[in-house]
Design a protein around this motif. Sequence first.
Motif, PDB file in Angstrom:
ATOM      1  N   LYS A   4       0.835  -1.184   0.000  1.00 49.62           N
ATOM      2  CA  LYS A   4       0.000   0.000   0.000  1.00 49.62           C
ATOM      3  C   LYS A   4       0.878   1.244   0.000  1.00 49.62           C
ATOM      4  CE  LYS A   4      -3.518  -2.294   2.742  1.00 49.62           C
ATOM      5  NZ  LYS A   4      -4.235  -2.300   4.016  1.00 49.62           N
ATOM      6  N   GLU A   5       0.381   2.280  -0.631  1.00 48.99           N
ATOM      7  CA  GLU A   5       1.048   3.580  -0.608  1.00 48.99           C
ATOM      8  C   GLU A   5       0.509   4.356   0.588  1.00 48.99           C
ATOM      9  OE1 GLU A   5       3.437   4.799  -2.654  1.00 48.99           O
ATOM     10  OE2 GLU A   5       3.484   2.876  -3.691  1.00 48.99           O
ATOM     11  N   HIS A   6       1.391   4.835   1.427  1.00 49.82           N
ATOM     12  CA  HIS A   6       0.989   5.594   2.604  1.00 49.82           C
ATOM     13  C   HIS A   6       1.629   6.977   2.550  1.00 49.82           C
ATOM     14  CE1 HIS A   6      -0.756   2.091   4.572  1.00 49.82           C
ATOM     15  NE2 HIS A   6       0.326   1.414   4.231  1.00 49.82           N
ATOM     16  N   THR A   7       0.863   7.971   2.924  1.00 47.28           N
ATOM     17  CA  THR A   7       1.407   9.321   2.992  1.00 47.28           C
ATOM     18  C   THR A   7       2.263   9.440   4.237  1.00 47.28           C
ATOM     19  OG1 THR A   7      -0.410  10.210   4.284  1.00 47.28           O
ATOM     20  CG2 THR A   7      -0.675  10.239   1.896  1.00 47.28           C
ATOM     21  N   GLN A   8       3.103  10.448   4.277  1.00 42.93           N
ATOM     22  CA  GLN A   8       3.943  10.682   5.455  1.00 42.93           C
ATOM     23  C   GLN A   8       3.084  10.896   6.695  1.00 42.93           C
ATOM     24  OE1 GLN A   8       7.226  10.437   5.834  1.00 42.93           O
ATOM     25  NE2 GLN A   8       7.384   9.721   3.739  1.00 42.93           N
ATOM     26  N   GLN A   9       1.946  11.580   6.534  1.00 39.17           N
ATOM     27  CA  GLN A   9       1.059  11.817   7.676  1.00 39.17           C
ATOM     28  C   GLN A   9       0.503  10.495   8.214  1.00 39.17           C
ATOM     29  OE1 GLN A   9      -1.760  14.581   6.054  1.00 39.17           O
ATOM     30  NE2 GLN A   9      -0.705  16.353   6.959  1.00 39.17           N
ATOM     31  N   GLN A  10       0.118   9.597   7.318  1.00 38.24           N
ATOM     32  CA  GLN A  10      -0.402   8.303   7.765  1.00 38.24           C
ATOM     33  C   GLN A  10       0.673   7.510   8.508  1.00 38.24           C
ATOM     34  OE1 GLN A  10      -1.633   7.012   3.862  1.00 38.24           O
ATOM     35  NE2 GLN A  10      -3.786   6.963   4.507  1.00 38.24           N
ATOM     36  N   LEU A  11       1.888   7.539   7.962  1.00 36.49           N
ATOM     37  CA  LEU A  11       2.979   6.820   8.615  1.00 36.49           C
ATOM     38  C   LEU A  11       3.282   7.408   9.980  1.00 36.49           C
ATOM     39  CD1 LEU A  11       5.389   6.350   5.582  1.00 36.49           C
ATOM     40  CD2 LEU A  11       3.932   4.620   6.637  1.00 36.49           C
ATOM     41  N   ALA A  12       3.312   8.735  10.067  1.00 38.16           N
ATOM     42  CA  ALA A  12       3.626   9.402  11.327  1.00 38.16           C
ATOM     43  C   ALA A  12       2.534   9.187  12.372  1.00 38.16           C
ATOM     44  CB  ALA A  12       3.837  10.884  11.088  1.00 38.16           C
ATOM     45  N   ALA A  13       1.294   8.951  11.940  1.00 37.18           N
ATOM     46  CA  ALA A  13       0.184   8.778  12.865  1.00 37.18           C
ATOM     47  C   ALA A  13       0.177   7.395  13.529  1.00 37.18           C
ATOM     48  CB  ALA A  13      -1.139   9.003  12.134  1.00 37.18           C
ATOM     49  N   GLN A  14       0.937   6.457  13.018  1.00 37.45           N
ATOM     50  CA  GLN A  14       0.953   5.108  13.573  1.00 37.45           C
ATOM     51  C   GLN A  14       1.740   5.085  14.884  1.00 37.45           C
ATOM     52  OE1 GLN A  14      -0.969   2.832  12.282  1.00 37.45           O
ATOM     53  NE2 GLN A  14      -1.490   4.297  10.679  1.00 37.45           N
ATOM     54  N   PRO A  15       1.313   4.253  15.832  1.00 39.13           N
ATOM     55  CA  PRO A  15       2.038   4.170  17.103  1.00 39.13           C
ATOM     56  C   PRO A  15       3.435   3.594  16.885  1.00 39.13           C
ATOM     57  CG  PRO A  15       0.348   2.476  16.974  1.00 39.13           C
ATOM     58  CD  PRO A  15       0.170   3.367  15.780  1.00 39.13           C
ATOM     59  N   ILE A  16       4.335   3.923  17.787  1.00 40.95           N
ATOM     60  CA  ILE A  16       5.694   3.413  17.699  1.00 40.95           C
ATOM     61  C   ILE A  16       5.652   1.889  17.755  1.00 40.95           C
ATOM     62  CG2 ILE A  16       7.915   3.272  18.903  1.00 40.95           C
ATOM     63  CD1 ILE A  16       7.424   6.164  19.813  1.00 40.95           C
ATOM     64  N   GLY A  17       6.355   1.257  16.859  1.00 43.31           N
ATOM     65  CA  GLY A  17       6.388  -0.198  16.802  1.00 43.31           C
ATOM     66  C   GLY A  17       5.347  -0.821  15.898  1.00 43.31           C
ATOM     67  N   TYR A  18       4.421  -0.034  15.371  1.00 45.82           N
ATOM     68  CA  TYR A  18       3.355  -0.578  14.526  1.00 45.82           C
ATOM     69  C   TYR A  18       3.918  -1.321  13.327  1.00 45.82           C
ATOM     70  CZ  TYR A  18      -0.615  -0.753  11.340  1.00 45.82           C
ATOM     71  OH  TYR A  18      -1.580  -1.165  10.475  1.00 45.82           O
ATOM     72  N   TRP A  19       4.811  -0.698  12.608  1.00 44.64           N
ATOM     73  CA  TRP A  19       5.347  -1.310  11.395  1.00 44.64           C
ATOM     74  C   TRP A  19       6.286  -2.456  11.747  1.00 44.64           C
ATOM     75  CZ3 TRP A  19       2.333  -0.219   7.697  1.00 44.64           C
ATOM     76  CH2 TRP A  19       1.696   1.013   7.648  1.00 44.64           C
ATOM     77  N   THR A  20       6.929  -2.381  12.895  1.00 43.43           N
ATOM     78  CA  THR A  20       7.801  -3.459  13.321  1.00 43.43           C
ATOM     79  C   THR A  20       6.982  -4.727  13.565  1.00 43.43           C
ATOM     80  OG1 THR A  20       9.281  -1.865  14.317  1.00 43.43           O
ATOM     81  CG2 THR A  20       9.527  -4.128  15.023  1.00 43.43           C
ATOM     82  N   ARG A  21       5.853  -4.606  14.235  1.00 37.50           N
ATOM     83  CA  ARG A  21       4.984  -5.764  14.476  1.00 37.50           C
ATOM     84  C   ARG A  21       4.475  -6.333  13.157  1.00 37.50           C
ATOM     85  NH1 ARG A  21       3.053  -2.546  18.634  1.00 37.50           N
ATOM     86  NH2 ARG A  21       1.236  -1.949  17.411  1.00 37.50           N
ATOM     87  N   GLU A  22       4.083  -5.458  12.260  1.00 40.23           N
ATOM     88  CA  GLU A  22       3.569  -5.911  10.965  1.00 40.23           C
ATOM     89  C   GLU A  22       4.656  -6.689  10.222  1.00 40.23           C
ATOM     90  OE1 GLU A  22       1.831  -4.063   6.804  1.00 40.23           O
ATOM     91  OE2 GLU A  22       1.777  -2.838   8.595  1.00 40.23           O
ATOM     92  N   ALA A  23       5.861  -6.158  10.226  1.00 34.35           N
ATOM     93  CA  ALA A  23       6.966  -6.837   9.560  1.00 34.35           C
ATOM     94  C   ALA A  23       7.286  -8.156  10.253  1.00 34.35           C
ATOM     95  CB  ALA A  23       8.196  -5.936   9.530  1.00 34.35           C
ATOM     96  N   ALA A  24       7.257  -8.169  11.576  1.00 37.19           N
ATOM     97  CA  ALA A  24       7.548  -9.392  12.335  1.00 37.19           C
ATOM     98  C   ALA A  24       6.514 -10.470  12.021  1.00 37.19           C
ATOM     99  CB  ALA A  24       7.574  -9.092  13.823  1.00 37.19           C
ATOM    100  N   ASN A  25       5.245 -10.092  11.955  1.00 34.62           N
ATOM    101  CA  ASN A  25       4.196 -11.059  11.623  1.00 34.62           C
ATOM    102  C   ASN A  25       4.397 -11.631  10.233  1.00 34.62           C
ATOM    103  OD1 ASN A  25       2.947 -10.828  14.102  1.00 34.62           O
ATOM    104  ND2 ASN A  25       1.527  -9.250  13.422  1.00 34.62           N
ATOM    105  N   LEU A  26       4.826 -10.800   9.311  1.00 29.88           N
ATOM    106  CA  LEU A  26       5.081 -11.259   7.952  1.00 29.88           C
ATOM    107  C   LEU A  26       6.231 -12.266   7.936  1.00 29.88           C
ATOM    108  CD1 LEU A  26       4.488 -11.045   4.925  1.00 29.88           C
ATOM    109  CD2 LEU A  26       6.081  -9.130   4.842  1.00 29.88           C
ATOM    110  N   VAL A  27       7.292 -11.942   8.636  1.00 31.70           N
ATOM    111  CA  VAL A  27       8.449 -12.840   8.690  1.00 31.70           C
ATOM    112  C   VAL A  27       8.081 -14.154   9.367  1.00 31.70           C
ATOM    113  CG1 VAL A  27      10.736 -13.154   9.709  1.00 31.70           C
ATOM    114  CG2 VAL A  27      10.164 -11.006   8.586  1.00 31.70           C
ATOM    115  N   ILE A  28       7.362 -14.091  10.475  1.00 33.36           N
ATOM    116  CA  ILE A  28       6.949 -15.309  11.189  1.00 33.36           C
ATOM    117  C   ILE A  28       6.071 -16.173  10.286  1.00 33.36           C
ATOM    118  CG2 ILE A  28       5.519 -16.162  13.087  1.00 33.36           C
ATOM    119  CD1 ILE A  28       6.589 -13.722  14.710  1.00 33.36           C
ATOM    120  N   GLY A  29       5.169 -15.552   9.574  1.00 33.22           N
ATOM    121  CA  GLY A  29       4.304 -16.289   8.647  1.00 33.22           C
ATOM    122  C   GLY A  29       5.101 -16.972   7.547  1.00 33.22           C
TER     123      GLY A  29
END
Length: 74
Positions: A4-29
């Motif tokens: 997905k394409e995300h704007t800088q505002q959307q990325l900045a609005a995510q809680p700290i660690g949000y993308w890390t968890r998403e990436a970790a779930n992808l790797v675990i899967g």
Amino acid sequence: MTIKEHTQQQLAAQPIGYWTREAANLVIGRLRAHDRNAKVHTTMREGIDDAEYAATINTLRRLVANLGGNGDLP
């Protein structure tokens, strides 16, 4: 999964660690899928030596190519 394409505002609005968890779930899967596929491959190849397996794959590739498909796929 789509990227997905995300704007800088959307990325900045995510809680700290949000993308890390998403990436970790992808790797675990992917690791789970790799393990599952390795087990299936081992079970599938029981009693079939490498020469027989290679001959079968080559025959299937020729069949695909004879029908107009891409017989060079892995």
